[in-house]
Design an enzyme around this catalytic site. Sequence first.
Site, PDB file in Angstrom:
ATOM      1  N   GLY A  20      59.806  43.800  49.309  1.00  0.00           N
ATOM      2  CA  GLY A  20      58.428  43.664  49.760  1.00  0.00           C
ATOM      3  C   GLY A  20      57.560  43.191  48.616  1.00  0.00           C
ATOM      4  O   GLY A  20      58.050  42.861  47.538  1.00  0.00           O
ATOM      5  N   PHE A  23      52.983  46.782  45.223  1.00  0.00           N
ATOM      6  CA  PHE A  23      52.171  47.863  45.781  1.00  0.00           C
ATOM      7  C   PHE A  23      52.570  48.244  47.211  1.00  0.00           C
ATOM      8  O   PHE A  23      51.768  48.815  47.936  1.00  0.00           O
ATOM      9  CB  PHE A  23      50.672  47.529  45.700  1.00  0.00           C
ATOM     10  CG  PHE A  23      50.262  46.992  44.360  1.00  0.00           C
ATOM     11  CD1 PHE A  23      50.235  47.822  43.250  1.00  0.00           C
ATOM     12  CD2 PHE A  23      49.946  45.658  44.206  1.00  0.00           C
ATOM     13  CE1 PHE A  23      49.873  47.328  42.010  1.00  0.00           C
ATOM     14  CE2 PHE A  23      49.584  45.154  42.960  1.00  0.00           C
ATOM     15  CZ  PHE A  23      49.548  45.993  41.858  1.00  0.00           C
ATOM     16  N   SER A  24      53.813  47.928  47.599  1.00  0.00           N
ATOM     17  CA  SER A  24      54.277  48.281  48.946  1.00  0.00           C
ATOM     18  C   SER A  24      55.093  49.572  48.964  1.00  0.00           C
ATOM     19  O   SER A  24      55.475  50.041  50.034  1.00  0.00           O
ATOM     20  CB  SER A  24      55.099  47.129  49.546  1.00  0.00           C
ATOM     21  OG  SER A  24      56.273  46.902  48.779  1.00  0.00           O
ATOM     22  N   GLU A  93      63.404  46.836  40.165  1.00  0.00           N
ATOM     23  CA  GLU A  93      62.927  45.508  39.726  1.00  0.00           C
ATOM     24  C   GLU A  93      64.086  44.518  39.641  1.00  0.00           C
ATOM     25  O   GLU A  93      64.226  43.771  38.666  1.00  0.00           O
ATOM     26  CB  GLU A  93      62.182  45.619  38.392  1.00  0.00           C
ATOM     27  CG  GLU A  93      60.981  46.544  38.416  1.00  0.00           C
ATOM     28  CD  GLU A  93      59.830  46.105  39.319  1.00  0.00           C
ATOM     29  OE1 GLU A  93      59.874  44.983  39.872  1.00  0.00           O
ATOM     30  OE2 GLU A  93      58.882  46.890  39.480  1.00  0.00           O
ATOM     31  N   GLN A  95      64.618  41.754  40.900  1.00  0.00           N
ATOM     32  CA  GLN A  95      64.277  40.329  40.800  1.00  0.00           C
ATOM     33  C   GLN A  95      64.295  39.829  39.362  1.00  0.00           C
ATOM     34  O   GLN A  95      64.431  38.636  39.121  1.00  0.00           O
ATOM     35  CB  GLN A  95      62.913  40.043  41.439  1.00  0.00           C
ATOM     36  CG  GLN A  95      61.704  40.479  40.640  1.00  0.00           C
ATOM     37  CD  GLN A  95      61.347  41.942  40.818  1.00  0.00           C
ATOM     38  OE1 GLN A  95      61.960  42.655  41.596  1.00  0.00           O
ATOM     39  NE2 GLN A  95      60.327  42.397  40.098  1.00  0.00           N
ATOM     40  N   CYS A 152      41.256  42.496  53.663  1.00  0.00           N
ATOM     41  CA  CYS A 152      40.992  42.631  55.102  1.00  0.00           C
ATOM     42  C   CYS A 152      41.644  43.857  55.741  1.00  0.00           C
ATOM     43  O   CYS A 152      41.341  44.182  56.879  1.00  0.00           O
ATOM     44  CB  CYS A 152      41.438  41.369  55.840  1.00  0.00           C
ATOM     45  SG  CYS A 152      43.233  41.169  55.922  1.00  0.00           S
ATOM     46  N   ILE A 171      54.534  40.110  33.801  1.00  0.00           N
ATOM     47  CA  ILE A 171      54.544  41.541  34.088  1.00  0.00           C
ATOM     48  C   ILE A 171      53.105  42.038  34.100  1.00  0.00           C
ATOM     49  O   ILE A 171      52.349  41.784  33.175  1.00  0.00           O
ATOM     50  CB  ILE A 171      55.356  42.320  33.019  1.00  0.00           C
ATOM     51  CG1 ILE A 171      56.748  41.719  32.840  1.00  0.00           C
ATOM     52  CG2 ILE A 171      55.392  43.800  33.343  1.00  0.00           C
ATOM     53  CD1 ILE A 171      57.760  42.104  33.839  1.00  0.00           C
ATOM     54  N   CYS A 181      47.465  39.644  52.603  1.00  0.00           N
ATOM     55  CA  CYS A 181      48.092  39.125  53.818  1.00  0.00           C
ATOM     56  C   CYS A 181      48.178  37.606  53.677  1.00  0.00           C
ATOM     57  O   CYS A 181      47.646  37.025  52.729  1.00  0.00           O
ATOM     58  CB  CYS A 181      47.266  39.510  55.048  1.00  0.00           C
ATOM     59  SG  CYS A 181      45.659  38.662  55.133  1.00  0.00           S
TER      60      CYS A 181
END
Length: 191
Positions: A20, A23-24, A93, A95, A152, A171, A181
């Site tokens: 994700g 901050f998810s 992390e 990725q 939003c 970083i 979004c």
Amino acid sequence: MFIEPHIKGGKRGWIEVICGSMFSGKTEELIRRLKRARIAHLKTEIFKPAIDTRYDEMNVVSHDETTIIAQPVQHSQNILLLADDADVIGIDEVQFFDSGIVSVCEQLALNGIRVIVAGLDMDFSGKPFGPVPQLLAVADYITKLHAICVHCGNIANISYRKTKQSGQVVIGELDVYEPRCRVCYEKGDEV
């Protein structure tokens, strides 16, 4: 090259990917799963890329400051050397790791280990990030988490970079990134 799997105690391993935007709650979910494995008296090992020193050089730390002890590693192959007869391996992390992390995770799973990785599926430009697309392809279980768009309130799936730095890997935290979004991401600095 096929390496004959060693099935630990008759157990079959698998790969779980938690992905994700920033901050998810990816690291939070990784820590939760690892703590539950420890409650079940399973031996866990946790790894993180040495490059990620935002909160702590040694520990994996979520944005809400939940912490778990980890081993920083420079290269994915080091994980195979340090796995130390674990039942469950956590990698945060993901990725930031080299492309060899995919074969490392597959080898661990073939050896009867539950492998849980967490990482960004997209970079700040909305493009697939590092080895995560390949991990998603070979994963047995996938969890996609979403943040909340800071503009939003809708679900956020992209990490918007607020600075003009151009490299793929920068970083940072809320000072550098914010969850957005699709619509607010496309608006850029105009929101």
